[in-house]
Scaffold this motif. Sequence first.
Motif, PDB file in Angstrom:
ATOM      1  N   GLU A 133      -8.759   2.935  -4.089  1.00  0.00           N
ATOM      2  CA  GLU A 133      -7.718   2.685  -3.093  1.00  0.00           C
ATOM      3  C   GLU A 133      -7.057   3.984  -2.651  1.00  0.00           C
ATOM      4  O   GLU A 133      -6.805   4.185  -1.455  1.00  0.00           O
ATOM      5  N   ASP A 134      -6.784   4.879  -3.582  1.00  0.00           N
ATOM      6  CA  ASP A 134      -6.191   6.166  -3.222  1.00  0.00           C
ATOM      7  C   ASP A 134      -7.141   6.964  -2.325  1.00  0.00           C
ATOM      8  O   ASP A 134      -6.708   7.629  -1.379  1.00  0.00           O
ATOM      9  N   ALA A 135      -8.436   6.894  -2.628  1.00  0.00           N
ATOM     10  CA  ALA A 135      -9.415   7.620  -1.830  1.00  0.00           C
ATOM     11  C   ALA A 135      -9.500   7.063  -0.411  1.00  0.00           C
ATOM     12  O   ALA A 135      -9.558   7.820   0.571  1.00  0.00           O
ATOM     13  N   VAL A 136      -9.495   5.748  -0.287  1.00  0.00           N
ATOM     14  CA  VAL A 136      -9.546   5.126   1.029  1.00  0.00           C
ATOM     15  C   VAL A 136      -8.317   5.490   1.850  1.00  0.00           C
ATOM     16  O   VAL A 136      -8.390   5.719   3.061  1.00  0.00           O
ATOM     17  N   ALA A 137      -7.174   5.583   1.188  1.00  0.00           N
ATOM     18  CA  ALA A 137      -5.930   5.911   1.894  1.00  0.00           C
ATOM     19  C   ALA A 137      -5.921   7.339   2.419  1.00  0.00           C
ATOM     20  O   ALA A 137      -5.316   7.614   3.465  1.00  0.00           O
ATOM     21  N   LEU A 138      -6.597   8.261   1.730  1.00  0.00           N
ATOM     22  CA  LEU A 138      -6.497   9.675   2.084  1.00  0.00           C
ATOM     23  C   LEU A 138      -7.679  10.209   2.874  1.00  0.00           C
ATOM     24  O   LEU A 138      -7.501  10.967   3.835  1.00  0.00           O
ATOM     25  N   PHE A 139      -8.882   9.836   2.495  1.00  0.00           N
ATOM     26  CA  PHE A 139     -10.067  10.509   3.024  1.00  0.00           C
ATOM     27  C   PHE A 139     -10.616   9.822   4.268  1.00  0.00           C
ATOM     28  O   PHE A 139     -10.605   8.595   4.392  1.00  0.00           O
ATOM     29  N   ASP A 140     -11.148  10.643   5.152  1.00  0.00           N
ATOM     30  CA  ASP A 140     -11.828  10.143   6.343  1.00  0.00           C
ATOM     31  C   ASP A 140     -13.275   9.783   6.025  1.00  0.00           C
ATOM     32  O   ASP A 140     -13.857   8.903   6.657  1.00  0.00           O
ATOM     33  N   VAL A 141     -13.856  10.494   5.078  1.00  0.00           N
ATOM     34  CA  VAL A 141     -15.247  10.282   4.684  1.00  0.00           C
ATOM     35  C   VAL A 141     -15.329  10.367   3.166  1.00  0.00           C
ATOM     36  O   VAL A 141     -14.758  11.273   2.553  1.00  0.00           O
ATOM     37  N   ILE A 142     -16.043   9.436   2.571  1.00  0.00           N
ATOM     38  CA  ILE A 142     -16.328   9.457   1.137  1.00  0.00           C
ATOM     39  C   ILE A 142     -17.827   9.667   0.980  1.00  0.00           C
ATOM     40  O   ILE A 142     -18.626   8.806   1.361  1.00  0.00           O
ATOM     41  N   GLU A 143     -18.211  10.832   0.443  1.00  0.00           N
ATOM     42  CA  GLU A 143     -19.619  11.216   0.417  1.00  0.00           C
ATOM     43  C   GLU A 143     -20.331  10.815  -0.867  1.00  0.00           C
ATOM     44  O   GLU A 143     -21.525  11.095  -1.004  1.00  0.00           O
ATOM     45  N   THR A 144     -19.639  10.164  -1.793  1.00  0.00           N
ATOM     46  CA  THR A 144     -20.195  10.033  -3.143  1.00  0.00           C
ATOM     47  C   THR A 144     -20.328   8.586  -3.615  1.00  0.00           C
ATOM     48  O   THR A 144     -20.145   8.299  -4.795  1.00  0.00           O
TER      49      THR A 144
ATOM     50  N   GLU B  60     -10.056  16.626   9.102  1.00  0.00           N
ATOM     51  CA  GLU B  60     -10.958  15.647   8.487  1.00  0.00           C
ATOM     52  C   GLU B  60     -11.124  16.000   7.017  1.00  0.00           C
ATOM     53  O   GLU B  60     -11.545  17.110   6.683  1.00  0.00           O
ATOM     54  N   LEU B  61     -10.786  15.058   6.158  1.00  0.00           N
ATOM     55  CA  LEU B  61     -10.926  15.239   4.721  1.00  0.00           C
ATOM     56  C   LEU B  61     -12.109  14.435   4.209  1.00  0.00           C
ATOM     57  O   LEU B  61     -12.229  13.240   4.485  1.00  0.00           O
TER      58      LEU B  61
ATOM     59  N   ALA C 263      -6.449  16.551  -4.181  1.00  0.00           N
ATOM     60  CA  ALA C 263      -6.431  16.556  -2.715  1.00  0.00           C
ATOM     61  C   ALA C 263      -5.109  16.024  -2.174  1.00  0.00           C
ATOM     62  O   ALA C 263      -4.579  16.535  -1.174  1.00  0.00           O
ATOM     63  N   GLU C 264      -4.567  14.999  -2.818  1.00  0.00           N
ATOM     64  CA  GLU C 264      -3.266  14.468  -2.395  1.00  0.00           C
ATOM     65  C   GLU C 264      -2.201  15.558  -2.452  1.00  0.00           C
ATOM     66  O   GLU C 264      -1.392  15.718  -1.527  1.00  0.00           O
ATOM     67  N   GLY C 265      -2.194  16.323  -3.533  1.00  0.00           N
ATOM     68  CA  GLY C 265      -1.207  17.382  -3.669  1.00  0.00           C
ATOM     69  C   GLY C 265      -1.375  18.487  -2.656  1.00  0.00           C
ATOM     70  O   GLY C 265      -0.396  19.108  -2.220  1.00  0.00           O
ATOM     71  N   ARG C 266      -2.617  18.730  -2.249  1.00  0.00           N
ATOM     72  CA  ARG C 266      -2.890  19.828  -1.320  1.00  0.00           C
ATOM     73  C   ARG C 266      -2.637  19.435   0.135  1.00  0.00           C
ATOM     74  O   ARG C 266      -2.202  20.257   0.951  1.00  0.00           O
ATOM     75  N   TRP C 267      -2.919  18.181   0.485  1.00  0.00           N
ATOM     76  CA  TRP C 267      -2.959  17.803   1.897  1.00  0.00           C
ATOM     77  C   TRP C 267      -1.902  16.806   2.346  1.00  0.00           C
ATOM     78  O   TRP C 267      -1.647  16.703   3.551  1.00  0.00           O
ATOM     79  N   ALA C 268      -1.301  16.053   1.448  1.00  0.00           N
ATOM     80  CA  ALA C 268      -0.411  14.964   1.868  1.00  0.00           C
ATOM     81  C   ALA C 268       0.701  15.444   2.789  1.00  0.00           C
ATOM     82  O   ALA C 268       1.036  14.765   3.783  1.00  0.00           O
ATOM     83  N   ASN C 269       1.259  16.611   2.518  1.00  0.00           N
ATOM     84  CA  ASN C 269       2.369  17.105   3.335  1.00  0.00           C
ATOM     85  C   ASN C 269       1.912  17.859   4.577  1.00  0.00           C
ATOM     86  O   ASN C 269       2.746  18.299   5.378  1.00  0.00           O
TER      87      ASN C 269
END
Length: 232
Positions: free
Chosen positions: A99-110, A86-87, A71-77
């Motif tokens: 920590e990487d997930a918290v930095a990138l995602f708006d919602v963590i479903e899992t 919303e990711l 996801a970082e590779g697809r969306w960071a830029n």
Amino acid sequence: MSPSSPASPPASIAERVTAVRSRIDAACQAAGRDPASVVLTAVSKTQGAEAIDAILATGQRVFGENRVQEAEGRWANRLADLPGLELRLIGPLQTNKAEDAVALFDVIETLDREKLARALAVAAAKLGRSPRVLVQVNTGAEPQKAGVLPDEADALIQTARDTHGLNVEGLMCIPPADEDPAPHFDLLKSIAACNGLSVLSMGMSGDFEAAIGRGATHVRVGTALFGERNRP
């Protein structure tokens, strides 16, 4: 069509989006619900830039990803140029990626275990960013699948909220592939109601109409939007 006639060309992503949204509207109408009460999450895992550009052009802004690094590779830029994006992380999360997930995602479903709840809370405090969280429930008690068991869900929800201060807003499930999904959707809805949760992420390309009929607020659709998945 004669045997030598060419097959019809595959539907474009724009046509697929229109078709899926029409199906959502019809399912909502059948259930007596407002179509605005159901969010389409486009499952963008493994998709290339061309497919992402095509679906963004339709106005789609909610996306589900399985892996943090992908996801970082697809969306960071793209983040700075896409207000309203919303990711949502819909794949299993290892604690060392919290920590990487918290930095990138708006919602963590899992969220499915206390150790992960603790890691998410630590990351949120460190980064000053608190994604919304869904607890994944393994409604079929499948040993190969992530998710807290149904009879342990209440305790995990309470611990995540009260002990770790996470913003738990709902539940997610993936029913067994070879079973009627309806009882699993009903079970998830029941657990949510017992815990005062309003968000239900349930239903995928093959069963999202059934999920909408049983209260889904978010449906996770990949194949019906993009065609057969590209393998990484």
